[in-house]
Design an enzyme around this catalytic site. Structure first.
Site, PDB file in Angstrom:
ATOM      1  N   SER A   1       0.811  -1.220   0.000  1.00 19.77           N
ATOM      2  CA  SER A   1       0.000   0.000   0.000  1.00 19.77           C
ATOM      3  C   SER A   1       0.849   1.277   0.000  1.00 19.77           C
ATOM      4  O   SER A   1       1.899   1.347   0.637  1.00 19.77           O
ATOM      5  CB  SER A   1      -0.908   0.008   1.222  1.00 19.77           C
TER       6      SER A   1
ATOM      7  N   THR B   1      -9.620  -1.697   3.184  1.00 17.17           N
ATOM      8  CA  THR B   1      -9.535  -2.161   1.809  1.00 17.17           C
ATOM      9  C   THR B   1      -9.936  -3.630   1.745  1.00 17.17           C
ATOM     10  O   THR B   1     -10.416  -4.188   2.730  1.00 17.17           O
ATOM     11  CB  THR B   1      -8.120  -1.887   1.240  1.00 17.17           C
TER      12      THR B   1
ATOM     13  N   LYS C   1     -14.237  -4.139   3.161  1.00 13.74           N
ATOM     14  CA  LYS C   1     -15.080  -2.935   3.051  1.00 13.74           C
ATOM     15  C   LYS C   1     -16.536  -3.199   3.468  1.00 13.74           C
ATOM     16  O   LYS C   1     -17.183  -2.346   4.049  1.00 13.74           O
ATOM     17  CB  LYS C   1     -15.030  -2.376   1.630  1.00 13.74           C
TER      18      LYS C   1
ATOM     19  N   ASP D   1     -14.114   6.711  -1.753  1.00  8.89           N
ATOM     20  CA  ASP D   1     -13.678   6.328  -3.105  1.00  8.89           C
ATOM     21  C   ASP D   1     -14.398   7.142  -4.191  1.00  8.89           C
ATOM     22  O   ASP D   1     -13.770   7.624  -5.137  1.00  8.89           O
ATOM     23  CB  ASP D   1     -13.938   4.834  -3.349  1.00  8.89           C
TER      24      ASP D   1
ATOM     25  N   GLY E   1     -18.742  -4.042  -8.556  1.00  7.22           N
ATOM     26  CA  GLY E   1     -18.231  -4.350  -7.218  1.00  7.22           C
ATOM     27  C   GLY E   1     -18.173  -3.086  -6.366  1.00  7.22           C
ATOM     28  O   GLY E   1     -18.820  -2.077  -6.675  1.00  7.22           O
TER      29      GLY E   1
ATOM     30  N   VAL F   1     -19.603  -9.112 -15.195  1.00  7.04           N
ATOM     31  CA  VAL F   1     -19.734 -10.534 -15.557  1.00  7.04           C
ATOM     32  C   VAL F   1     -20.816 -11.193 -14.707  1.00  7.04           C
ATOM     33  O   VAL F   1     -21.507 -12.105 -15.166  1.00  7.04           O
ATOM     34  CB  VAL F   1     -18.411 -11.331 -15.409  1.00  7.04           C
TER      35      VAL F   1
ATOM     36  N   LEU G   1      -9.720   2.692 -13.143  1.00  5.90           N
ATOM     37  CA  LEU G   1      -9.489   2.855 -11.700  1.00  5.90           C
ATOM     38  C   LEU G   1      -8.151   2.255 -11.256  1.00  5.90           C
ATOM     39  O   LEU G   1      -7.628   2.579 -10.195  1.00  5.90           O
ATOM     40  CB  LEU G   1     -10.624   2.190 -10.906  1.00  5.90           C
TER      41      LEU G   1
ATOM     42  N   TYR H   1      -4.282   1.755 -10.892  1.00  2.41           N
ATOM     43  CA  TYR H   1      -3.119   2.658 -10.995  1.00  2.41           C
ATOM     44  C   TYR H   1      -1.799   1.895 -11.030  1.00  2.41           C
ATOM     45  O   TYR H   1      -0.747   2.484 -11.255  1.00  2.41           O
ATOM     46  CB  TYR H   1      -3.122   3.686  -9.847  1.00  2.41           C
TER      47      TYR H   1
HETATM   48  P1  NAP Z   1     -14.523  -5.994  -6.645  1.00  2.00           P
HETATM   49  O1  NAP Z   1     -15.399  -5.628  -5.510  1.00  2.00           O
HETATM   50  O2  NAP Z   1     -13.896  -7.347  -6.722  1.00  2.00           O
HETATM   51  O3  NAP Z   1     -15.358  -5.697  -7.983  1.00  2.00           O
HETATM   52  C1  NAP Z   1     -14.912  -6.005  -9.271  1.00  2.00           C
HETATM   53  C2  NAP Z   1     -16.106  -6.471 -10.087  1.00  2.00           C
HETATM   54  O4  NAP Z   1     -15.704  -6.611 -11.445  1.00  2.00           O
HETATM   55  C3  NAP Z   1     -16.658  -7.825  -9.628  1.00  2.00           C
HETATM   56  O5  NAP Z   1     -18.058  -7.744  -9.545  1.00  2.00           O
HETATM   57  C4  NAP Z   1     -16.183  -8.751 -10.733  1.00  2.00           C
HETATM   58  O6  NAP Z   1     -17.049  -9.863 -10.886  1.00  2.00           O
HETATM   59  C5  NAP Z   1     -16.270  -7.846 -11.930  1.00  2.00           C
HETATM   60  N1  NAP Z   1     -15.502  -8.303 -13.089  1.00  2.00           N
HETATM   61  C6  NAP Z   1     -14.355  -9.047 -13.111  1.00  2.00           C
HETATM   62  N2  NAP Z   1     -13.959  -9.234 -14.382  1.00  2.00           N
HETATM   63  C7  NAP Z   1     -14.867  -8.643 -15.183  1.00  2.00           C
HETATM   64  C8  NAP Z   1     -15.003  -8.490 -16.589  1.00  2.00           C
HETATM   65  N3  NAP Z   1     -14.122  -9.012 -17.437  1.00  2.00           N
HETATM   66  N4  NAP Z   1     -16.062  -7.807 -17.069  1.00  2.00           N
HETATM   67  C9  NAP Z   1     -16.979  -7.291 -16.229  1.00  2.00           C
HETATM   68  N5  NAP Z   1     -16.914  -7.393 -14.885  1.00  2.00           N
HETATM   69  C10 NAP Z   1     -15.853  -8.047 -14.366  1.00  2.00           C
HETATM   70  O7  NAP Z   1     -13.278  -4.966  -6.735  1.00  2.00           O
HETATM   71  P2  NAP Z   1     -13.291  -3.416  -6.344  1.00  2.00           P
HETATM   72  O8  NAP Z   1     -12.891  -3.237  -4.934  1.00  2.00           O
HETATM   73  O9  NAP Z   1     -14.555  -2.820  -6.824  1.00  2.00           O
HETATM   74  O10 NAP Z   1     -12.056  -2.890  -7.216  1.00  2.00           O
HETATM   75  C11 NAP Z   1     -12.117  -2.861  -8.637  1.00  2.00           C
HETATM   76  C12 NAP Z   1     -10.841  -2.209  -9.179  1.00  2.00           C
HETATM   77  O11 NAP Z   1     -10.793  -0.844  -8.767  1.00  2.00           O
HETATM   78  C13 NAP Z   1      -9.552  -2.853  -8.654  1.00  2.00           C
HETATM   79  O12 NAP Z   1      -8.608  -2.905  -9.697  1.00  2.00           O
HETATM   80  C14 NAP Z   1      -9.077  -1.899  -7.593  1.00  2.00           C
HETATM   81  O13 NAP Z   1      -7.683  -1.903  -7.421  1.00  2.00           O
HETATM   82  C15 NAP Z   1      -9.538  -0.564  -8.185  1.00  2.00           C
HETATM   83  N6  NAP Z   1      -9.723   0.481  -7.163  1.00  2.00           N
HETATM   84  C16 NAP Z   1      -9.016   1.627  -7.304  1.00  2.00           C
HETATM   85  C17 NAP Z   1      -9.153   2.636  -6.382  1.00  2.00           C
HETATM   86  C18 NAP Z   1      -8.361   3.901  -6.542  1.00  2.00           C
HETATM   87  O14 NAP Z   1      -8.273   4.690  -5.573  1.00  2.00           O
HETATM   88  N7  NAP Z   1      -7.818   4.166  -7.687  1.00  2.00           N
HETATM   89  C19 NAP Z   1     -10.043   2.487  -5.286  1.00  2.00           C
HETATM   90  C20 NAP Z   1     -10.777   1.292  -5.186  1.00  2.00           C
HETATM   91  C21 NAP Z   1     -10.605   0.291  -6.132  1.00  2.00           C
HETATM   92  P3  NAP Z   1     -16.615 -11.236 -10.131  1.00  2.00           P
HETATM   93  O15 NAP Z   1     -16.595 -10.906  -8.665  1.00  2.00           O
HETATM   94  O16 NAP Z   1     -17.693 -12.177 -10.531  1.00  2.00           O
HETATM   95  O17 NAP Z   1     -15.246 -11.570 -10.660  1.00  2.00           O
END
Ligand code: NAP
Length: 304
Positions: free
Chosen positions: A20, A69, A73, A112, A139, A179, A247, A249
């Site tokens: 982190s 994180t 969450k 976020d 998600g 998905v 999103l 980085y």
């Molecule tokens: P999450 O809760 O796991 O949500 C991701 C979602 O995307 C899940 O519902 C997943 O489905 C779905 N998914 C996976 N592959 C897919 C595809 N090919 N097409 C469509 N949907 C798909 O994760 P999250 O916490 O929301 O984080 C998502 C991303 O955002 C991560 O890369 C994280 O690092 C980034 N993020 C960045 C920041 C920032 O400050 N920049 C902050 C928060 C998060 P399944 O569960 O069925 O696989």
């Protein structure tokens, strides 16, 4: 004898959290603002979560605030015994907890979406008012971002961003694809009930998103974090003037962002969102205006 006041402890709760960048960002901010506090990493395995969040432990370690994180969450929600922001109540997920050890009270926040909109408005100067937005993923991050775009912001966080961010603007529409189609449609239905002037819908395939006719495409999935990940979309799906926001980085340039670059489109990775969600959390923790440029510098240094 001089009375030494122990530093207030803040930190990131998750598992794993080793890589982190948050400690660098927050500790630089504490130092710049002469705040007697320290930001630590709290890698807690699922079987240790209850003990970690117990009042005995929080008091023993002088913990006054947490960022949260993956994978906690949603799991922290039952532990938050005080008020929670609107976004937390809607998404049932929090990434920031303010702790009052003496009162044994906790408040929940979600920064976020704030971080995303703050970056988009203030730095990228992308005016999303009445624009069409497509979000891949339903998600935690997608929910926070879409809630902040479609509705305005939670009041406590507004205390700081009030003068900086236009909370009154909303896109014309948000189209969500995941998905997990049930997850996407459930979220679209929930958000749709709350959003007054923004049309919310879910679709069952990337093609149905009609990305060509959208103004802003957001990747809120982890697809792109690994070099071996497939491309989320086909190159010809992108229109001439769409803004692409990933999103992710790390890496700073995903396949999706490469596609946007090749087409000469405006785009951004998620580093700015990380910075501003941290700045917003710092404000919640301390009540002090965040030194954003110092936090940004610390992030860049930590990334090197
Ligand atoms: P999450 O809760 O796991 O949500 C991701 C979602 O995307 C899940 O519902 C997943 O489905 C779905 N998914 C996976 N592959 C897919 C595809 N090919 N097409 C469509 N949907 C798909 O994760 P999250 O916490 O929301 O984080 C998502 C991303 O955002 C991560 O890369 C994280 O690092 C980034 N993020 C960045 C920041 C920032 O400050 N920049 C902050 C928060 C998060 P399944 O569960 O069925 O696989």
């Amino acid at each position: 004898m001089e009375n030494i006041i122990p530093a207030k402890i803040y930190g990131l709760l998750g598992y794993p959290v080793a890589h982190s960048l948050s400690p660098s960002m927050h500790n630089a901010a504490f130092k710049a603002c002469s705040i007697n506090a320290e930001y630590k990493l709290f890698p807690v395995k699922p079987e240790g979560l209850e003990e970690f969040l117990s009042w005995n432990n929080l008091k023993a370690h002088n913990i006054f605030g947490l960022n949260v994180t993956m994978p906690y969450k949603e799991k922290v929600i039952p532990y938050i015994n005080g008020p929670s922001s609107y976004t937390v109540r809607l998404t049932q997920a929090a990434n920031t907890i303010k702790i009052y050890p003496q009162k044994e009270e906790e408040e929940g926040f979600s920064t976020d979406g704030i971080g995303f909109c703050w970056h988009l408005q203030q730095e990228l100067k992308f005016d999303y008012s009445r624009k069409r937005v497509a979000i891949i993923g339903a998600g935690g991050a997608a929910k926070a971002v879409s809630a902040s775009l479609a509705i305005s912001f939670s009041k406590p966080v507004m205390e700081y961003i009030d003068n900086q961010l236009d909370a009154s603007i909303q896109p014309a529409s948000i189209t969500i694809y995941d998905v997990d189609k049930i997850k996407a449609s459930k979220w679209a239905e929930e958000l749709g009930k709350e959003a007054i002037s923004c049309e919310i819908k879910s679709v069952e395939s990337i093609e149905e998103m009609d990305i060509k006719n959208q103004d802003l495409l957001i990747n809120a999935t982890p697809v792109g974090m690994r070099e071996t990940d497939p491309s989320l979309i086909e190159p010809d799906m992108l229109g001439e003037s769409i803004f692409v926001y990933d999103l992710i980085y790390s890496p700073p340039q995903t396949k999706l962002l490469n596609l946007a670059r090749e087409k000469g489109l405006k785009s951004s990775n998620g580093l700015g969102m990380l910075l501003y969600q941290g700045a917003s959390a710092f404000n919640i923790f301390t009540g002090v205006k965040p030194p954003v440029e110092i936090m940004r510098q610390a992030l860049f240094e930590a990334l090197k």
